[in-house]
Write an enzyme that holds these catalytic residues in place. Structure first.
Site, short mmCIF file in Angstrom:
data_model
loop_
_atom_site.label_atom_id
_atom_site.label_comp_id
_atom_site.label_asym_id
_atom_site.label_seq_id
_atom_site.Cartn_x
_atom_site.Cartn_y
_atom_site.Cartn_z
N GLY A 240 0.82 -1.21 0.00
CA GLY A 240 0.00 0.00 0.00
C GLY A 240 0.85 1.26 0.00
O GLY A 240 1.06 1.89 1.04
N GLU B 258 13.37 -4.63 -5.55
CA GLU B 258 12.20 -4.82 -6.39
C GLU B 258 12.43 -4.35 -7.83
O GLU B 258 11.87 -4.91 -8.76
CB GLU B 258 11.01 -4.04 -5.77
CG GLU B 258 9.73 -4.07 -6.57
CD GLU B 258 9.09 -5.45 -6.68
OE1 GLU B 258 9.71 -6.43 -6.24
OE2 GLU B 258 8.00 -5.53 -7.25
C1 LIG Z 1 0.12 -2.95 -12.82
C2 LIG Z 1 0.47 -2.03 -11.73
C3 LIG Z 1 0.54 -2.50 -10.45
C4 LIG Z 1 0.81 -1.64 -9.42
N1 LIG Z 1 0.84 -2.14 -8.15
C5 LIG Z 1 1.01 -1.30 -7.12
C6 LIG Z 1 0.96 -1.78 -5.80
O1 LIG Z 1 0.79 -2.98 -5.57
N2 LIG Z 1 1.09 -0.91 -4.78
C7 LIG Z 1 1.30 0.42 -5.00
O2 LIG Z 1 1.45 1.14 -4.04
N3 LIG Z 1 1.38 0.92 -6.26
C8 LIG Z 1 1.22 0.09 -7.31
N4 LIG Z 1 1.27 0.58 -8.59
C9 LIG Z 1 1.40 2.01 -8.78
C10 LIG Z 1 2.73 2.46 -9.34
O3 LIG Z 1 3.70 2.46 -8.35
C11 LIG Z 1 2.49 3.84 -9.93
O4 LIG Z 1 1.68 3.65 -11.07
C12 LIG Z 1 3.75 4.55 -10.33
O5 LIG Z 1 4.50 4.92 -9.20
C13 LIG Z 1 3.45 5.80 -11.16
O6 LIG Z 1 2.50 6.60 -10.54
P1 LIG Z 1 1.18 7.09 -11.33
O7 LIG Z 1 0.61 5.91 -11.99
O8 LIG Z 1 0.36 7.85 -10.36
O9 LIG Z 1 1.70 8.04 -12.45
P2 LIG Z 1 2.03 9.61 -12.35
O10 LIG Z 1 2.94 9.86 -11.21
O11 LIG Z 1 0.77 10.37 -12.42
O12 LIG Z 1 2.84 9.79 -13.68
C14 LIG Z 1 2.25 9.55 -14.98
C15 LIG Z 1 3.33 9.57 -15.99
O13 LIG Z 1 3.94 10.86 -16.00
C16 LIG Z 1 5.33 10.75 -16.24
N5 LIG Z 1 6.04 11.38 -15.12
C17 LIG Z 1 5.79 11.33 -13.80
N6 LIG Z 1 6.66 12.01 -13.09
C18 LIG Z 1 7.53 12.54 -13.97
C19 LIG Z 1 8.68 13.36 -13.85
N7 LIG Z 1 9.17 13.76 -12.67
N8 LIG Z 1 9.32 13.70 -14.98
C20 LIG Z 1 8.86 13.29 -16.21
N9 LIG Z 1 7.81 12.52 -16.37
C21 LIG Z 1 7.13 12.15 -15.27
C22 LIG Z 1 5.63 9.28 -16.37
O14 LIG Z 1 5.62 8.94 -17.75
C23 LIG Z 1 4.48 8.62 -15.69
O15 LIG Z 1 4.23 7.32 -16.19
C24 LIG Z 1 1.02 -0.27 -9.65
C25 LIG Z 1 0.97 0.21 -10.96
C26 LIG Z 1 0.69 -0.64 -12.00
C27 LIG Z 1 0.65 -0.11 -13.39
#
Ligand SMILES: Cc1cc2nc3c(=O)[nH]c(=O)nc-3n(C[C@H](O)[C@H](O)[C@H](O)COP(=O)(O)OP(=O)(O)OC[C@H]3O[C@@H](n4cnc5c(N)ncnc54)[C@H](O)[C@@H]3O)c2cc1C
Lengths: 307, 384
Positions: B130, B247
């Site tokens: 989480g 990880e």
């Molecule tokens: C299949 C899957 C399983 C997951 N499982 C878990 C889980 O079990 N537990 C958990 O806690 N989380 C989980 N996650 C969440 C995962 O850790 C987040 O999706 C990840 O950290 C990205 O956050 P976000 O999706 O909110 O994207 P955002 O932070 O909103 O970013 C969207 C996109 O913007 C771009 N971006 C973001 N920041 C920057 C920057 N500084 N500079 C340039 N570009 C940027 C990147 O391309 C990014 O993909 C999972 C995600 C997926 C897809």
């Protein structure tokens, strides 16, 4: 698996590092603005200390020769190393050097021919070598950062066949080319990283802009993979691994070289900055042994059809 | 330098393959089609992992003290390659093996260790992670879920999102803020929370990557004892730094990509297209990308096996892995399109479905590129 050098390789690399950091290896513009700066003194240091023979030493091997080629490709000065430390060392140790290599067409211009004392041919079904007498080579003015030349039409050379399998020799030469190209990418990348860290526009270093950071980080990923694939291919010495290393590095190099020039701006187009020393070797090496298409198809053939 | 597997490594791989051969049922590709988080695969893992454990193949690299075999890091990795390439029959339990178990061994209290590690070692524990929240994705330090001290307890309120495996998990490795809203990284603590605690609600999120994989997890006045806190208040960031280093290259995705590519090429050759120059080029290129990813991952494993700290090397590897997976998917979609539009190649579909995740989960590609730029190339700090 061990990605670190053994004791002898470590000693070899640390002495080599002293030489590549010496002023002989560094950047100086050529007095006549030629595109390369052949360092006769670095060449002599390496030769006198037996560096070019490392591939024949059991504890150093082709991995050391590939590392040597890679490290020398990272410096702005030029030394003929790839062919000497691999093909010559393994197949024709008595041949005088520098040597040039004919891969396919005996009439095409190739690197080092104007200064070479001997030439190795890999275009037939045997490995052939010949010493070069005065008058048989025609120097060519070239875009690339090597002395380039071709065999004069009708030149008579005394070709000798040497022991060894030409497929193995082509694999060894692919490893050498991959290592040299990987070294050129790394040398160019280091120079551009230094430049964008220092050069300020819009009130901050160019290297603080994310658009530039990300593309250089992608280039770094490819350069790093290329380096390890070349060393693994040197360790394994199989046609499949050699074609993989060379094909991957050649395919990656197009975009990397373009980005390196992009971030150097106009300065990168001058002969007053060393960037071309790496990129105009890389652009030629990208086409080596048939280029990325031929080498990736060769990898396919080795991997999936045992051809 | 030596880039070959040792005889011991090869023997270990053969053992794992023989085990899979014997233990995976005929309909396994159908089960695996739905992804490691699906109900089918999670339930399967609860039968499968105890057998793995009995064979000494669940966590061979763990210390003997915790039921492991003190085996080399490489065996852990070979195991991961074989499992992931087989469609991950361990389901969510790979996380326990890779990082939750080792994190508890290092930072857990003796009671936490006694309570949580034995079930992991027995192959019967499902955990979820989480971390992410609606407003805290890449910028995880902005998370807002609060844990407020109340006597001997903490009371937790907030929302997590994208929580894999939460629907069937027994426990959650939870990040919550104990400091005030402005405390940033320094105000976060880790809680080991029983998912049956009153006040936790899990909703599955319909997704492209298999049913039941990702969830929203709501915490409303969830009361946990102070003994559920892992480490000290404020220590979460340094602990997860350790966990995530394990990880980041934890899933050997290039291995599945490379085997799927191999099956694609075999299929094309059966169809008499093996001599097509364009197919040879594109397949050679995709295979080369898989090998580039593999060797960068192996470098990090090799560093770890020598006890060296892995830093931006892990980011280099992840960027290459995302590229490799993408090139295999594109290759298949272009030259074997009918195998993707139909449903008689479950393995191709599973690969297609999973490959979209790599550039996002566990730190988006752009975050990795930023780490490479600053920590590998030494470029100056920019905006983010
Ligand atoms: C299949 C899957 C399983 C997951 N499982 C878990 C889980 O079990 N537990 C958990 O806690 N989380 C989980 N996650 C969440 C995962 O850790 C987040 O999706 C990840 O950290 C990205 O956050 P976000 O999706 O909110 O994207 P955002 O932070 O909103 O970013 C969207 C996109 O913007 C771009 N971006 C973001 N920041 C920057 C920057 N500084 N500079 C340039 N570009 C940027 C990147 O391309 C990014 O993909 C999972 C995600 C997926 C897809």
């Amino acid at each position: 698996m061990r990605f670190t050098p053994n004791e002898d390789q470590a000693a070899f690399l640390s002495v080599l590092a002293q030489m590549t950091e010496a002023p002989e290896a560094g950047w100086k513009a050529s007095p006549d603005w030629s595109r390369f700066d052949y360092s006769a003194s670095l060449d002599r240091m390496l030769e006198d200390n037996g560096f070019f023979e490392c591939a024949r030493e059991p504890t150093l091997g082709l991995v050391a020769a590939a590392s040597l080629t890679y490290q020398l490709a990272r410096v702005p000065a030029l030394v003929e190393c790839a062919a000497t430390s691999t093909l010559r060392a393994l197949f024709a140790p008595d041949l005088p050097r520098p040597v040039a290599v004919i891969e396919t067409d005996p009439l095409q211009a190739v690197p080092f021919l104007p200064t070479a004392k001997a030439v190795i041919r890999l275009d037939g079904d045997k490995i052939a070598v010949a010493q070069l007498e005065p008058g048989v080579v025609q120097e060519v003015s070239s875009l690339f950062a090597y002395p380039m030349g071709k065999l004069a039409a009708g030149a008579k050379l005394d070709w000798q066949t040497v022991d060894g399998d030409v497929h193995d020799a082509r694999a060894v030469w692919s490893v050498a080319t991959a290592a040299e190209l990987a070294g050129c990418l790394k040398g160019g990348l280091d120079a551009v990283v230094k430049h964008v860290s220092e050069r300020q526009q819009f009130g901050r270093p160019l290297g603080a802009f994310q658009a530039i950071q990300h593309r250089l980080a992608q280039a770094a990923t490819k350069a790093e993979a290329a380096y390890w694939l070349a060393l693994r291919a040197a360790d394994r010495r199989t046609p499949a691994d050699a074609a993989l290393a060379l094909g991957y590095t050649q395919e990656a190099s197009g975009r990397v070289v373009q980005d390196l020039h992009q971030f150097m701006g106009a300065m990168g187009l001058t002969l007053e900055h060393p960037l071309h020393r790496w990129t105009y070797r890389a652009r030629l090496l990208r086409a080596g042994l048939g280029g990325p298409t031929a080498n990736l198809r060769a990898y396919y053939a080795r991997k999936w059809t045992n051809a | 330098m030596d880039f070959e597997w040792s005889a011991e490594d090869r023997a270990f791989r053969a053992r794992v393959r023989a085990f899979l051969e014997k233990e995976l049922p005929a309909n396994w590709p159908e089960i695996a089609r739905h992804g490691p988080g699906s109900r089918e695969q999670t339930e399967f893992s609860l039968e499968f992992c105890p057998k793995l454990a009995a064979a000494g193949l669940l966590m061979p690299h763990w210390p003997k003290q915790w039921g492991g075999g003190d085996r080399p890091t490489w065996e852990h990795f070979i195991l991961g390659e074989e499992m992931w390439a087989a469609g991950e029959p361990r389901g969510a339990q790979y996380m326990n093996v890779n990082w939750i178990g080792p994190t508890l061994m290092r930072f857990g209290s003796p009671e936490q260790q006694q309570r949580y590690i034995p079930p992991m070692a027995a192959g019967t524990a499902i955990w979820c992670q989480g971390f992410s929240e609606p407003d805290a994705g890449s910028d995880l330090a902005r998370l807002r879920t609060r844990a407020v001290r109340d006597g001997d307890d903490y009371v937790i309120n907030g929302q997590k999102i994208w929580t894999s495996y939460a629907g069937l998990a027994h426990n959650c490795f939870l990040l919550a803020r104990t400091g005030d809203g402005a405390s940033g990284k320094a105000g976060i603590a880790i809680f080991l929370v029983d998912m049956k605690t009153p006040g936790i609600e899990v909703r599955s999120i319909p997704s492209l990557i298999g049913h039941g994989d990702i969830h929203e997890t709501f915490f409303t006045d969830v009361r946990v004892p102070a003994s559920a806190r892992l480490g000290e208040e404020g220590q979460a960031w340094s602990i997860i730094g350790y966990s995530l280093a394990n990880e980041r290259v934890g899933i050997p995705r290039y291995e599945m990509a490379s085997r799927v590519l191999d099956q694609m090429v075999q299929e094309l050759r059966r169809r008499g297209q093996g001599d097509d120059a364009v197919i040879q080029l594109r397949a050679g290129s995709a295979a080369a990308n898989c090998e580039a990813a593999r060797i960068l991952v192996y470098r990090t494993v090799e560093m770890r096996s020598r006890g060296e700290a892995v830093d931006a090397e892990a980011s280099l590897a992840r960027v290459a892995v995302a590229e490799a997976e993408q090139s295999v998917t594109e290759f298949g979609m272009e030259f074997l399109n009918d195998a993707f539009t139909g449903d008689d190649h479950p393995v191709f579909l599973a690969h297609h479905e999973r490959a979209i995740v790599t550039g996002i989960a566990a730190g988006a590609t752009e975050i990795q590129l930023g780490l490479i730029a600053r920590r590998w190339l030494g470029l100056p700090n920019g905006a983010a």
